[in-house]
Design an enzyme around this catalytic site. Structure first.
Site, PDB file in Angstrom:
ATOM      1  N   LYS A 204       4.506  53.878  60.561  1.00  0.00           N
ATOM      2  CA  LYS A 204       4.853  52.448  60.639  1.00  0.00           C
ATOM      3  C   LYS A 204       4.855  52.019  62.100  1.00  0.00           C
ATOM      4  O   LYS A 204       5.493  52.654  62.944  1.00  0.00           O
ATOM      5  CB  LYS A 204       6.229  52.203  60.024  1.00  0.00           C
ATOM      6  CG  LYS A 204       6.732  50.784  60.273  1.00  0.00           C
ATOM      7  CD  LYS A 204       7.829  50.369  59.313  1.00  0.00           C
ATOM      8  CE  LYS A 204       9.179  50.876  59.689  1.00  0.00           C
ATOM      9  NZ  LYS A 204      10.253  50.264  58.884  1.00  0.00           N
TER      10      LYS A 204
HETATM   11  C1  R5P Z   1      14.249  49.236  62.197  1.00  0.00           C
HETATM   12  O1  R5P Z   1      15.412  48.916  62.073  1.00  0.00           O
HETATM   13  C2  R5P Z   1      13.477  49.563  61.037  1.00  0.00           C
HETATM   14  O2  R5P Z   1      12.558  50.587  61.155  1.00  0.00           O
HETATM   15  C3  R5P Z   1      12.877  48.393  60.317  1.00  0.00           C
HETATM   16  O3  R5P Z   1      12.672  48.830  59.024  1.00  0.00           O
HETATM   17  C4  R5P Z   1      11.572  47.875  60.835  1.00  0.00           C
HETATM   18  O4  R5P Z   1      11.717  47.333  62.088  1.00  0.00           O
HETATM   19  C5  R5P Z   1      10.915  46.905  59.849  1.00  0.00           C
HETATM   20  O5  R5P Z   1      11.644  45.772  59.698  1.00  0.00           O
HETATM   21  P1  R5P Z   1      11.193  44.392  60.333  1.00  0.00           P
HETATM   22  O6  R5P Z   1      10.011  43.950  59.521  1.00  0.00           O
HETATM   23  O7  R5P Z   1      12.370  43.512  60.160  1.00  0.00           O
HETATM   24  O8  R5P Z   1      10.806  44.628  61.744  1.00  0.00           O
END
Ligand code: R5P
Length: 296
Positions: A204
């Site tokens: 990710k």
């Molecule tokens: C960090 O807190 C996490 O990995 C989140 O899941 C990631 O940042 C994805 O969330 P967002 O789309 O809000 O950035």
């Protein structure tokens, strides 16, 4: 070889994952104050969901069959309380500084530096064996490339890859980007490749200019996070570009659950990911669903 395809949508081989793990270091994030209420209406539109252990255990609807990727690294927080360290550092750096206002400003600056540094100081918070016992599909671990605890975070991922593989878990490597890093293709290309090299089954990261280079350099499939909330049209546009440039989907949080119409937004994101809907058409869909949301 771990079978990450088991969380991908069967028809498209892509994925819409809902990220609800923000509280692990930032507490009651806006929109996630009551995670169960946030998640419940969105689950029908998710291929997977990525909560923390607490959210998974206490807030997910018990009847949910949506595959779970459980956050398995943490131990950090947006505050760090070590007054001894702060005073020690202040006394070294404020030598010869007589002005009290300047000294207080320096104290604040040092406190911020310590918090930022410590944000990369994560450990494994859920063992692979426990994750398997909980019946989740996989686990996620952050890597902080270029940060103070780079090595420890990369080793967290490497260890989870070893142990997760033995338990049949998918391992999602997350490229966490500290304040001191720039979210450009050079940095994200480095961080995603390092995550893949240490055994992440899926990585990710964030969308950026030159994203296709990031995808090309990373042999593991990539999903994008959404980052801070931006207007829906903008979020749908970068989702669409990410898919066009090779991402296999999203693991998105704030741009869905902080929208005034989260159910409409996740359906529009879904249409971009699974149907290659253009950003304009997806935004139109979002607007239509926002005024007349589907009830079932
Ligand atoms: C960090 O807190 C996490 O990995 C989140 O899941 C990631 O940042 C994805 O969330 P967002 O789309 O809000 O950035």
């Amino acid at each position: 070889m771990s079978d990450h395809m088991k969380i991908m949508n069967e028809k498209t081989g892509r994925i819409v994952m809902l990220a609800v793990d923000h509280g692990y270091f930032q507490g009651p994030t806006s929109g996630l104050e009551e995670p169960g209420k946030t998640v419940e209406p969105l689950l029908a539109w998710c291929d997977a969901v990525s909560p923390t252990k607490g959210v998974f255990l206490r807030c997910m609807p018990p009847e949910s069959k949506t595959p779970v990727i459980l956050r398995a690294s943490g131990g950090n927080a947006i505050v760090y309380s070590d007054p001894v360290e702060l005073e020690r550092e202040l006394s070294i750096r404020s030598a010869g500084l007589a002005d009290e206002t300047a000294r207080e400003a320096l104290r604040g600056q040092i406190a911020d530096e310590i918090v930022n540094r410590e944000l990369s100081n994560e450990s494994i918070t859920v063992s692979a064996a426990e994750a398997a016992r909980l019946g989740v599909a996989g686990v996620s671990v952050s890597v902080y490339v270029g940060a103070c605890y780079q090595k420890e975070s990369i080793l967290n991922l490497a260890r989870m890859s070893d142990e997760g593989r033995r338990e049949g878990l998918i391992v999602l490597g997350i490229t966490a980007v500290g304040k001191e890093m720039t979210r450009d293709a050079r940095y994200l290309g480095l961080a995603t490749r390092i995550a893949a090299e240490h055994g992440a089954d899926v990585v990710k990261t964030y969308y950026c200019e030159g994203f296709e280079r990031v995808v090309r350099g990373c042999f593991a499939p990539i999903v994008i996070a959404g980052g801070k909330k931006v207007p829906e049209r903008e979020a749908l546009a970068f989702c669409s570009r990410a898919i066009d440039e090779g991402a296999v989907g999203v693991d998105m949080g704030r741009n869905i659950f902080q929208s005034a119409h989260p159910v409409a937004m996740i359906q529009a994101v879904r249409a971009v990911v699974h149907e290659d809907l253009s950003p304009d058409a997806a935004y139109e869909m979002f607007e239509d669903l926002s005024v007349a949301p589907l009830t079932d």
